[in-house]
Design a protein around this motif. Structure first.
Motif, short mmCIF file in Angstrom:
data_model
loop_
_atom_site.label_atom_id
_atom_site.label_comp_id
_atom_site.label_asym_id
_atom_site.label_seq_id
_atom_site.Cartn_x
_atom_site.Cartn_y
_atom_site.Cartn_z
N LEU A 183 -27.90 -13.92 -10.42
CA LEU A 183 -29.08 -14.21 -11.23
C LEU A 183 -29.51 -15.68 -11.15
O LEU A 183 -30.70 -15.99 -11.13
N PHE A 184 -28.53 -16.57 -11.14
CA PHE A 184 -28.85 -17.99 -11.14
C PHE A 184 -28.71 -18.63 -9.76
O PHE A 184 -28.99 -19.82 -9.59
N LYS A 185 -28.25 -17.86 -8.77
CA LYS A 185 -28.12 -18.33 -7.38
C LYS A 185 -27.31 -19.62 -7.29
O LYS A 185 -27.60 -20.52 -6.50
N ALA A 186 -26.30 -19.73 -8.13
CA ALA A 186 -25.46 -20.93 -8.13
C ALA A 186 -24.52 -20.93 -6.94
O ALA A 186 -24.11 -19.87 -6.45
N PRO A 187 -24.13 -22.10 -6.43
CA PRO A 187 -23.12 -22.16 -5.38
C PRO A 187 -21.81 -21.54 -5.88
O PRO A 187 -21.52 -21.57 -7.08
N PHE A 188 -21.01 -21.02 -4.95
CA PHE A 188 -19.81 -20.29 -5.36
C PHE A 188 -18.87 -21.15 -6.19
O PHE A 188 -18.30 -20.68 -7.18
N ALA A 189 -18.68 -22.40 -5.76
CA ALA A 189 -17.74 -23.27 -6.48
C ALA A 189 -18.16 -23.46 -7.94
O ALA A 189 -17.32 -23.38 -8.86
#
Length: 375
Positions: free
Chosen positions: A277-283
């Motif tokens: 949903l927020f397309k955040a980087p995996f880390a």
């Protein structure tokens, strides 16, 4: 609190009480006097005492009990500070008693105290070592048990009977009488956490207790509040698992591990939301998942696993920070053990389980030392 009984009325001054009635209380100030009067009317031919074990009730239940004790030496008050839980209250009350027979009865006036003389006769005549007020035998009547609660209780009872091979019909009953010497033999095996003291007693006895069940009338709650809360299902399941393993692991550890399992679900859910949903980087998503999971674990453990040492106010914030630190070190231990096992035997699920076990053991041990410390 546990001083010897002062000389009372009748033959108690010379022989001591024959029956101790243990009443765990929390916010029951409107009920304790009524229950005392009922016991007085019912046990007219019995040398008895009543021990109210109060978990420092905000409504001052302990103060009402002490006022009764000033008028009648058969009344005693054990006020517990910093400890919560019905099972622990019952255990402390029974071990503080001085009679050869002890009964446990709720303060909510729903149990039928008129059955106490019959229960005492069964024990005194050596027909039984344990007498249970049962809801699942012929003759039982209910005036205050709603259908939803009755259904949940019946399901839990059946689960407990099958999982632990308990033979009595109602191991979940909160109304029973037992020989005190037999209880003292079992006491070291019992958990002070949770609500189902009778189930713990019967399961710990492994069929060695001669038990008789009698029907009674379950009345309506008059005042006060139920000692069960929304987390009692997990509490009950933890007790069943602890007894299923013959107490190889403690109830508190099982509850801690169960909360950890819930935390894993929270972690994965947060990770998914952050990534999708927020397309955040995996880390960053992984870090968010870890923080949310640790926070939820802390809240649940504070509410359930360590309810008798529940943190409040500034101690809650300090405990949360300490819990973050403990779990961060636990994560390193988890990964370290997992890698070590994988190097020896490259089976991913075995390594993962070993790491997870190491993590939960570390977190549990360190949480007890640095987060929920005994005062």
């Amino acid at each position: 609190m546990n001083e010897a009984i002062r000389p009372g009325v009748g033959n108690q001054a010379h022989e001591g009480p024959e029956l101790s009635v243990i009443v765990p209380t929390f916010n029951e100030r409107d009920n304790v006097t009524v229950l005392y009067r009922r016991l007085e009317a019912t046990l007219v031919n019995v040398a008895w005492e009543v021990v109210f074990v109060d978990d420092n009730s905000p409504d001052g239940t302990w103060d009402v009990v002490r006022a009764l004790a000033q008028q009648d030496s058969r009344v005693r008050c054990v006020r517990r500070i910093g400890r919560r839980g019905l099972s622990g209250a019952c255990i402390e009350g029974i071990l503080a008693s001085s009679a050869p027979y002890v009964a446990v009865i709720d303060a909510d006036l729903q149990h039928d105290e008129t059955q106490l003389p019959k229960m005492l006769l069964l024990l005194a005549s050596d027909e039984a070592e344990l007498v249970v007020g049962s809801r699942y035998i012929e003759g039982y009547k209910s005036e205050g048990f709603n259908k939803q609660r009755a259904g949940a209780s019946a399901l839990a009872t059946e689960l407990a009977r099958k999982a632990l091979r308990v033979e009595i019909a109602d191991p979940m009953s909160g109304f029973f009488m037992i020989r005190r010497d037999r209880f003292e033999q079992l006491a070291p095996k019992l958990s002070v956490h949770g609500f189902k003291i009778l189930l713990d007693v019967v399961a710990s006895a492994n069929g060695a207790l001669r038990a008789v069940e009698i029907p009674y009338t379950f009345g309506e709650r008059q005042h006060g509040e139920s000692k069960l809360d929304s987390m009692v299902a997990l509490d009950f399941l933890g007790l069943v698992l602890a007894k299923f393993t013959n107490d190889a692991v403690s109830l508190r550890f099982i509850l801690f591990a169960m909360v950890g399992g819930i935390g894993l679900v929270v972690h994965l859910t947060t990770l998914f939301v952050a990534l999708q949903l927020f397309k955040a980087p995996f880390a960053e998503a992984q870090a968010a998942g870890a923080i949310v999971a640790m926070t939820s674990n802390f809240v649940l453990n504070n509410f359930l696993t360590y309810r008798d040492q529940r943190l409040k106010g500034f101690a809650l914030l300090r405990g949360l920070i300490a819990f973050y630190i403990v779990c961060s070190v636990g994560l390193l231990a988890n990964v370290g053990v997992a890698f070590s096992v994988y190097d020896q035997e490259p089976i991913w699920w075995l390594a993962g389980m070993a790491g997870a076990l190491m993590g939960v053991v570390w977190n549990y041990a360190m949480s007890g030392l640095f987060v929920w410390r005994k005062k």
